[in-house]
Design a protein around this motif. Structure first.
Motif, PDB file in Angstrom:
ATOM      1  N   TYR A   1       0.834  -1.206   0.000  1.00  7.65           N
ATOM      2  CA  TYR A   1       0.000   0.000   0.000  1.00  7.65           C
ATOM      3  C   TYR A   1       0.864   1.249   0.000  1.00  7.65           C
ATOM      4  N   ASP A   2       0.336   2.301  -0.627  1.00  6.03           N
ATOM      5  CA  ASP A   2       0.929   3.624  -0.464  1.00  6.03           C
ATOM      6  C   ASP A   2       0.459   4.152   0.892  1.00  6.03           C
ATOM      7  N   ALA A   3       1.408   4.512   1.734  1.00  4.97           N
ATOM      8  CA  ALA A   3       1.046   4.854   3.111  1.00  4.97           C
ATOM      9  C   ALA A   3       0.091   6.041   3.181  1.00  4.97           C
ATOM     10  N   LYS A   4       0.141   6.929   2.177  1.00  2.00           N
ATOM     11  CA  LYS A   4      -0.713   8.121   2.233  1.00  2.00           C
ATOM     12  C   LYS A   4      -2.154   7.798   1.854  1.00  2.00           C
ATOM     13  N   LYS A   5      -2.337   6.677   1.174  1.00  3.98           N
ATOM     14  CA  LYS A   5      -3.678   6.394   0.662  1.00  3.98           C
ATOM     15  C   LYS A   5      -4.337   5.224   1.381  1.00  3.98           C
ATOM     16  N   THR A   6      -3.757   4.791   2.458  1.00  3.14           N
ATOM     17  CA  THR A   6      -4.343   3.632   3.119  1.00  3.14           C
ATOM     18  C   THR A   6      -4.869   4.021   4.493  1.00  3.14           C
ATOM     19  N   SER A   7      -5.509   3.083   5.129  1.00  4.53           N
ATOM     20  CA  SER A   7      -6.068   3.354   6.454  1.00  4.53           C
ATOM     21  C   SER A   7      -5.736   2.183   7.368  1.00  4.53           C
ATOM     22  N   MET A   8      -5.909   2.442   8.621  1.00  6.21           N
ATOM     23  CA  MET A   8      -5.603   1.398   9.584  1.00  6.21           C
ATOM     24  C   MET A   8      -6.493   0.177   9.375  1.00  6.21           C
ATOM     25  N   GLU A   9      -7.775   0.414   9.040  1.00  9.07           N
ATOM     26  CA  GLU A   9      -8.703  -0.689   8.830  1.00  9.07           C
ATOM     27  C   GLU A   9      -8.220  -1.567   7.678  1.00  9.07           C
ATOM     28  N   GLU A  10      -7.768  -0.904   6.599  1.00 10.81           N
ATOM     29  CA  GLU A  10      -7.317  -1.640   5.429  1.00 10.81           C
ATOM     30  C   GLU A  10      -6.108  -2.506   5.781  1.00 10.81           C
ATOM     31  N   LEU A  11      -5.173  -1.933   6.527  1.00 10.51           N
ATOM     32  CA  LEU A  11      -3.959  -2.664   6.894  1.00 10.51           C
ATOM     33  C   LEU A  11      -4.293  -3.866   7.765  1.00 10.51           C
ATOM     34  N   VAL A  12      -5.135  -3.631   8.758  1.00 12.42           N
ATOM     35  CA  VAL A  12      -5.497  -4.736   9.653  1.00 12.42           C
ATOM     36  C   VAL A  12      -6.227  -5.817   8.870  1.00 12.42           C
ATOM     37  N   GLY A  13      -7.083  -5.399   7.926  1.00 15.78           N
ATOM     38  CA  GLY A  13      -7.802  -6.354   7.084  1.00 15.78           C
ATOM     39  C   GLY A  13      -6.842  -7.202   6.274  1.00 15.78           C
ATOM     40  N   ALA A  14      -5.805  -6.562   5.716  1.00 15.91           N
ATOM     41  CA  ALA A  14      -4.836  -7.300   4.917  1.00 15.91           C
ATOM     42  C   ALA A  14      -4.030  -8.254   5.779  1.00 15.91           C
ATOM     43  N   MET A  15      -3.705  -7.801   6.997  1.00  8.65           N
ATOM     44  CA  MET A  15      -2.912  -8.640   7.899  1.00  8.65           C
ATOM     45  C   MET A  15      -3.661  -9.899   8.294  1.00  8.65           C
ATOM     46  N   THR A  16      -4.967  -9.739   8.529  1.00 17.22           N
ATOM     47  CA  THR A  16      -5.739 -10.877   9.019  1.00 17.22           C
ATOM     48  C   THR A  16      -6.313 -11.702   7.879  1.00 17.22           C
ATOM     49  N   GLY A  17      -6.219 -11.212   6.657  1.00 15.55           N
ATOM     50  CA  GLY A  17      -6.722 -11.967   5.525  1.00 15.55           C
ATOM     51  C   GLY A  17      -8.153 -11.611   5.165  1.00 15.55           C
ATOM     52  N   ALA A  18      -8.745 -10.631   5.856  1.00 17.69           N
ATOM     53  CA  ALA A  18     -10.106 -10.222   5.564  1.00 17.69           C
ATOM     54  C   ALA A  18     -10.165  -9.505   4.215  1.00 17.69           C
ATOM     55  N   ILE A  19      -9.096  -8.789   3.875  1.00 16.67           N
ATOM     56  CA  ILE A  19      -9.028  -8.097   2.588  1.00 16.67           C
ATOM     57  C   ILE A  19      -7.896  -8.733   1.793  1.00 16.67           C
ATOM     58  N   SER A  20      -8.095  -8.983   0.527  1.00 15.34           N
ATOM     59  CA  SER A  20      -6.971  -9.433  -0.289  1.00 15.34           C
ATOM     60  C   SER A  20      -6.796  -8.481  -1.458  1.00 15.34           C
ATOM     61  N   GLN A  21      -5.536  -8.092  -1.675  1.00 18.46           N
ATOM     62  CA  GLN A  21      -5.267  -7.072  -2.681  1.00 18.46           C
ATOM     63  C   GLN A  21      -5.013  -7.708  -4.042  1.00 18.46           C
ATOM     64  N   GLY A  22      -4.441  -8.902  -4.008  1.00 14.65           N
ATOM     65  CA  GLY A  22      -4.181  -9.581  -5.268  1.00 14.65           C
ATOM     66  C   GLY A  22      -2.943  -9.071  -5.974  1.00 14.65           C
ATOM     67  N   ALA A  23      -2.882  -7.794  -6.298  1.00 14.23           N
ATOM     68  CA  ALA A  23      -1.739  -7.254  -7.050  1.00 14.23           C
ATOM     69  C   ALA A  23      -0.534  -7.039  -6.136  1.00 14.23           C
ATOM     70  N   THR A  24       0.447  -7.902  -6.214  1.00 16.82           N
ATOM     71  CA  THR A  24       1.666  -7.692  -5.429  1.00 16.82           C
ATOM     72  C   THR A  24       2.876  -7.885  -6.315  1.00 16.82           C
TER      73      THR A  24
END
Lengths: 366, 252
Positions: free
Chosen positions: B229-252
């Motif tokens: 993630y670009d740190a300026k465009k992300t949020s804590m919820e998004e980060l926590v979601g990615a960490m726990t697997g609730a959100i998947s970004q796909g593009a890495t």
């Protein structure tokens, strides 16, 4: 609680703005405070027994008594700064003296050459024992207390096997007359000069060279030293080897002084040296210590014993007083270490521990 | 831009545990990358692999586009990679200058140097300069670092890494156990190191600090990078979601 922490944080930068001056550092050093104690003892004995105590001859006696211990103390200081201990120095001293006596006896004669070979043999013997200690401590990871307790027995037993348990008295007269009892210009005992040279060399190595720096680093945080590329194991081996060399050198000097291998007379030597090192401000937990402190720390028992004998006090009292000194020295070290780990915001001088207002005590306990 | 350090498909197993399962990673010069992930996501293993403390089973490492092997801490150091460990790794009884140069002492020239004598003046001056450049609030250069505050010790550790690193610095939980003011100082220090063109990799559990100081945030989960993630465009919820697997970004 939260306000107290807030105050401490606010106060911290103010502390940081004022580095201690070199004078404050000197006054705060345990070695310096011990020097003060030593001077007080000397003054007290001088007042009590001016004629007997305050004489050149008497001081010379004290210095000679300390000389051999001081040479052992140099090696011991290095080891204790690494966080280790060496109980074997007295036995290694005896063993090295026996080896030297046997070698000189085998060569025969009373010449200077024979004495030099004997001295080299003693130093080599001590160095090998030190190497043995070091390899076991650093590579085999056996605790130093156990390793050197083992070599204490092995070296003493070895000396007794070689001699059949009977002291050798075969030191060449050229050795006893010069190093043993000789004096430079008829005044300064050669024994003291040799000790002074060893002490000076030890102090320079410890305080000015990279070897000394690594000795502190290994004792302070061996993992940190390893991470920055210090060869910690190799360094420990070298430090124990150095202490062994010192014990070997002390062995030939002991032989020259007593004209005997003193097999039964060294059972307390290691403990006396350790006591002197610790009284002089070297921390048993590693990372802290000075050679100068060790020398001062060794003088305290020697002066006490000498003073008590002159004053007609039972000399047994010396052991009682030295024991108290030892405990006090370790207590002071503990207080310092506790103060250091509490961090800068609660860095206080030692004296404030005894005169702290009850309010401050309450605040800290929270 | 060529990454200062790039890892592709790192794998490492401990018995049956896959600590790294094809993990990718990259950090550009002059950039702060935060590496986040839940406990056991493989952050520590990845940092150890990248700093030469741990061998990987497979995978490729590139430094400035060149394929490199980082199999020992010494190899990492020679590539200009330094690590500030969570447990600091300073010698508490030594002063800041001695710690700064531990293992890298400047020796006197000539015979004295060969005998093991050090150039104290040179080391002290360089340390003063390095600390001043970074704005580190250490004033007493002759006191043992063990007597200093946690923040000051962290600054010394970071300044030491910054002084020797020419490419990448890894910081493992640099703000853990620090007070508010001290944390601020360390974060400022991180920015100044980055502004020198050095790549900074920050491992932290503190989301606000990560969002504040990082330029990019890479999320590790189950031994692989699952999001960047670009740190300026992300949020804590998004980060926590990615960490726990609730959100998947796909593009890495």
């Amino acid at each position: 609680m939260s306000t107290a922490t807030g105050q401490q944080q606010a106060a911290a930068p103010a502390d940081e703005e004022q580095p201690k001056t070199p004078l404050q550092r000197l006054l705060g050093a345990q070695a310096f405070q011990i020097l003060g104690v030593l001077l007080i003892l000397i003054v007290l004995f001088s007042i009590a027994e001016t004629d007997a105590f305050l004489s050149v001859n008497n001081f010379r006696n004290v210095v000679v008594n300390v000389s051999i211990l001081a040479i052992l103390g140099v090696g011991m200081t290095f080891i204790i700064i690494t966080g280790g201990i060496d109980l074997s120095v007295g036995s290694v001293l005896v063993f090295s003296g026996v080896v030297a006596a046997k070698v000189m006896d085998a060569l025969g004669g009373e010449g200077v050459g024979v004495s030099v070979v004997g001295a080299l043999a003693a130093c080599a013997s001590g160095t090998l024992w030190g190497l043995f200690n070091g390899v076991l401590v650093a590579r085999a990871k056996v605790p130093p207390l156990i390793v050197t307790l083992g070599t204490l027995g092995m070296a003493l037993g070895g000396a007794q096997i070689i001699t059949g348990g009977i002291d050798l008295r075969g030191a060449p007269t050229v050795l006893t007359d010069t190093i043993g009892f000789g004096r430079l210009f008829g005044q300064i005992p050669y024994l003291a000069i040799i000790a002074l040279v060893v002490v000076a060399l030890g102090a320079v190595i410890l305080h000015r060279t990279r070897f000394g720096r690594y000795t502190y680093a290994v004792g302070s945080n061996d993992e940190a030293a390893r991470r920055v590329g210090v060869k910690v194991d190799r360094h420990l081996i070298l430090v124990y080897t150095l202490a062994g060399f010192c014990a070997g050198l002390a062995g030939i000097l002991n032989l020259a002084f007593y004209a005997s291998t003193t097999i039964a007379g060294q059972s307390n030597t290691a403990l006396n040296v350790i006591a002197g090192v610790v009284i002089g401000g070297t921390s048993l937990f590693g990372g802290i210590g000075t050679v100068a402190g060790t020398v001062i720390g060794l003088f305290i028992p020697a002066v006490l014993q000498n003073g008590f004998v002159i004053m007609g006090v039972q000399p047994f009292w010396q052991q009682v007083v030295v024991g108290a000194f030892l405990i006090a020295a370790v207590y002071v070290d503990q207080v310092r270490r506790a103060a250091a780990t509490r961090g800068a915001s609660s860095r206080r001088s030692l004296s404030s521990r005894f005169s702290r207002p009850s309010g401050a005590r309450r605040k800290e306990s929270q | 831009m060529t990454p200062a350090l790039e890892a592709r498909g790192l794998r490492r197993e401990f018995g049956h545990v896959r600590a790294l399962d094809g993990a990718d990673f990259d950090v550009d010069p002059g950039e702060v990358v935060a590496l986040i992930g839940d406990n056991g996501a493989g952050k520590s293993t990845l940092v150890k692999a990248l700093s030469g403390s741990l061998a990987v089973d497979s995978g490729e490492l590139y430094s400035d586009g060149q394929r490199v092997a980082i199999d020992t801490p010494a190899a990492a150091r020679s590539l200009g990679i330094e690590t500030v460990y969570q447990d600091l790794a300073l010698a508490p009884h030594l002063d800041p200058v001695q710690n700064m140069y531990l293992g890298r002492e400047v020796m006197r020239s000539g015979l004295l140097g060969h005998l093991g004598f050090m150039d104290h003046v040179e080391m002290k001056e360089n340390t003063r300069r390095a600390f001043a450049d970074l704005g580190a609030t250490v004033r007493d250069f002759a006191a043992p670092v063990g007597s200093m505050s946690g923040g000051q010790r962290q600054q010394i550790a970071v300044a030491r890494a910054a002084a020797w690193a020419s490419r990448v610095i890894f910081l493992d939980e640099p703000t853990a156990a620090l007070g508010v003011v001290q944390t601020r100082n360390v974060l400022d220090l991180i920015r100044r190191v980055r502004d020198r063109g050095i790549a900074v990799v920050l491992i932290s559990h503190s989301m606000p600090h990560v969002i504040e100081v990082a330029d990019r945030i890479q999320v590790l989960r189950l031994g692989r990078r699952v999001a960047t993630y670009d740190a300026k465009k992300t949020s804590m919820e998004e980060l926590v979601g990615a960490m726990t697997g609730a959100i998947s970004q796909g593009a890495t």
